[in-house]
Design a protein around this motif. Structure first.
Motif, PDB file in Angstrom:
ATOM      1  N   THR A   9      32.836 -16.484   1.100  1.00 32.14           N
ATOM      2  CA  THR A   9      31.513 -15.860   1.194  1.00 32.14           C
ATOM      3  C   THR A   9      30.663 -16.192  -0.027  1.00 32.14           C
ATOM      4  OG1 THR A   9      32.417 -14.060   2.523  1.00 32.14           O
ATOM      5  CG2 THR A   9      30.308 -13.666   1.433  1.00 32.14           C
ATOM      6  N   GLU A  10      31.264 -16.107  -1.223  1.00 31.63           N
ATOM      7  CA  GLU A  10      30.523 -16.418  -2.448  1.00 31.63           C
ATOM      8  C   GLU A  10      30.092 -17.886  -2.481  1.00 31.63           C
ATOM      9  OE1 GLU A  10      29.476 -14.389  -4.771  1.00 31.63           O
ATOM     10  OE2 GLU A  10      30.369 -12.653  -3.773  1.00 31.63           O
ATOM     11  N   GLU A  12      29.695 -19.964   0.095  1.00 26.21           N
ATOM     12  CA  GLU A  12      28.690 -20.240   1.116  1.00 26.21           C
ATOM     13  C   GLU A  12      27.319 -19.728   0.704  1.00 26.21           C
ATOM     14  OE1 GLU A  12      30.356 -18.668   4.702  1.00 26.21           O
ATOM     15  OE2 GLU A  12      31.553 -20.484   5.082  1.00 26.21           O
ATOM     16  N   SER A  13      27.281 -18.637  -0.051  1.00 27.00           N
ATOM     17  CA  SER A  13      25.985 -18.153  -0.540  1.00 27.00           C
ATOM     18  C   SER A  13      25.394 -19.126  -1.556  1.00 27.00           C
ATOM     19  CB  SER A  13      26.132 -16.757  -1.161  1.00 27.00           C
ATOM     20  OG  SER A  13      26.828 -16.803  -2.396  1.00 27.00           O
ATOM     21  N   LYS A  17      21.647 -21.667  -1.723  1.00 27.66           N
ATOM     22  CA  LYS A  17      20.702 -21.626  -2.843  1.00 27.66           C
ATOM     23  C   LYS A  17      20.519 -22.977  -3.524  1.00 27.66           C
ATOM     24  CE  LYS A  17      22.155 -16.889  -3.958  1.00 27.66           C
ATOM     25  NZ  LYS A  17      22.857 -16.037  -4.955  1.00 27.66           N
TER      26      LYS A  17
END
Length: 444
Positions: A9-10, A12-13, A17
């Motif tokens: 999750t981290e 992919e975030s 960006k």
């Protein structure tokens, strides 16, 4: 670990960006590492490994031998096949290393992202900083660091004094980043050579590549050891014979199939000896017998795709995707054909930065037919119709297909020979990773 893990999750975030792909430079990674307290200066002794083909296999051999010698080895490789965690293997004293714990990885990703503060950077550079954070904070005897792309401006090339550098086989790949001639690519790969640090060079099919690397090593006053000159490997009576200036070793054949793996095994042995780790003969033997490197001539014997195949079929995977890899894979399959004759079918998917005709050319006269499939995991996948045309231009019979499973079923449903077919799924690590995930065989 699944795609819903905290670390995934981290990461992919971050990908939402920051720009995708590579932007080769050391400025951004150096700035980020400085803000993190320069963890790359607090690593255990490092072995830095570059090359077009074989660098992952050499890394795997080094790890297997070191662990057989009771040494803890951190390992950084890229790309991953199924889970991001595969890029970070944490060494453990007295037992094999393990893929990084999810929470540990997520914490390192968050710290690196926070230190970057939203500044322009690539995700690979942040993940390289994560490598150095993790490996500086966990004890180990050695860190095996595989280059991501090229060498000179790769984010891993902030290592100032590794114990050894390694450059495996060089051929054309990533031309838009590294140059369109072998000598230009060799100069980029050779950028990891450091003053006074031993450099071990695997077999080079192009003399010009070795010429470039030799000149670079000379300028850096780096001791140079070259496969075919300073160390050798060959098969004799079903055994691997390794030779260097200290004599001969009579070893078991490597667990990884293919003649090219003899060269990669020899390169790893030479590297460990000249990096100061001096594994005992028994550790080398055990390492060759136990080595694992998923997605490289890996046989699949379970899962839905295997069950879809005609009974008794062989199902192989290899993520090689450039002309040099194609030649090595084709040679391995030709050797298999000599031992056990089976009709060969390729199931291939590729992305648009590769040379499909160059890859397929080595399979002319070996493969009965090619099925081209989409690469669902990448937006850069080549349309199967276009890929089939490239295979046909390379001298193969080919047709597009909707999926790997459909291709297997097309062959298997009409099969009426007692010689079960051999399938090779190839051309893209994305495709191989998808097959491993479907088969429940994600690397561990």
């Amino acid at each position: 670990m699944t795609t819903t893990s905290l670390a995934t999750t981290e990461i992919e975030s971050l990908m939402l960006k920051h720009p995708k792909g590579f932007d080769l430079s050391l400025d951004r990674i150096s700035r980020l590492l400085a803000d993190l307290g320069d963890p790359q200066h607090r690593l255990p002794p490092q072995i830095h490994i570059a090359g077009t083909n074989g660098k992952g296999s050499v890394t795997a051999f080094c790890r297997a031998i070191l662990e057989a010698d009771s040494r803890a080895a951190h390992v950084h490789t890229s790309p991953h096949l199924v889970n991001w965690h595969e890029r970070y293997r944490i060494g453990r004293s007295g037992r094999p290393g393990a893929l990084v714990d999810d929470r540990l990885l997520a914490d390192a990703v968050m710290r690196a992202a926070a230190a970057n503060g939203g500044k322009m950077i690539t995700v690979f550079e942040i993940l390289t900083a994560v490598t150095f954070l993790l490996f500086s904070e966990q004890p180990a005897d050695v860190a095996l660091i595989e280059v991501g792309l090229g060498g000179r401006f790769d984010a891993t090339n902030v290592l100032e004094k590794p114990a050894a550098t390694v450059i495996t086989s060089i051929s054309l790949d990533h031309q838009s980043y590294l140059g369109d001639r072998v000598e230009l690519i060799a100069a980029e790969k050779g950028g990891i050579i450091k003053p006074g640090v031993p450099v071990i060079v695997g077999q080079q099919s192009e003399t010009v590549a070795l010429d470039v690397l030799t000149a670079m090593a000379d300028r850096a006053n780096a001791p140079l050891l070259v496969y075919g000159q300073d160390f050798f490997a060959y098969e004799e009576h079903g055994r691997l014979v390794y030779q260097d200036d200290t004599g001969l070793l009579d070893l078991p054949m490597p667990r990884l199939p293919g003649r090219h793996q003899l060269i990669n095994a020899a390169t790893a042995i030479a590297t460990l000896r000249h990096a100061g780790f001096g594994p005992c003969d028994q550790a080398i033997e055990k390492g060759l017998a136990n080595v694992e490197w998923p997605g490289r001539m890996q046989q699949i014997g379970s899962g839905p795709l295997y069950r879809a195949a005609f009974p008794g079929s062989e199902l192989w995977l290899d993520g090689g995707h450039n002309p040099g890899a194609g030649a090595a894979i084709a040679e391995t399959l030709a050797d298999m054909e000599e031992r056990v004759s089976r009709p060969l079918f390729l199931i291939a998917g590729m992305i648009n930065t590769k040379d499909p005709m160059g890859f397929f050319a080595s399979f002319a006269g070996i493969a009965r037919h090619v099925f081209t499939v989409p690469v669902e995991a990448s937006h850069a996948g080549i349309d199967p119709n276009e890929l089939a045309e490239a295979a046909i231009e390379a001298g193969l019979d080919a047709e597009p297909c909707a999926s790997v499973e459909e291709a297997i079923r097309l062959v298997s449903s009409a099969w009426d020979s007692d010689r079960a077919p051999r399938f090779l799924i190839c051309g893209s690590l994305y495709l191989v990773g998808d097959v491993l995930a479907q088969s429940g065989l994600a690397p561990r």
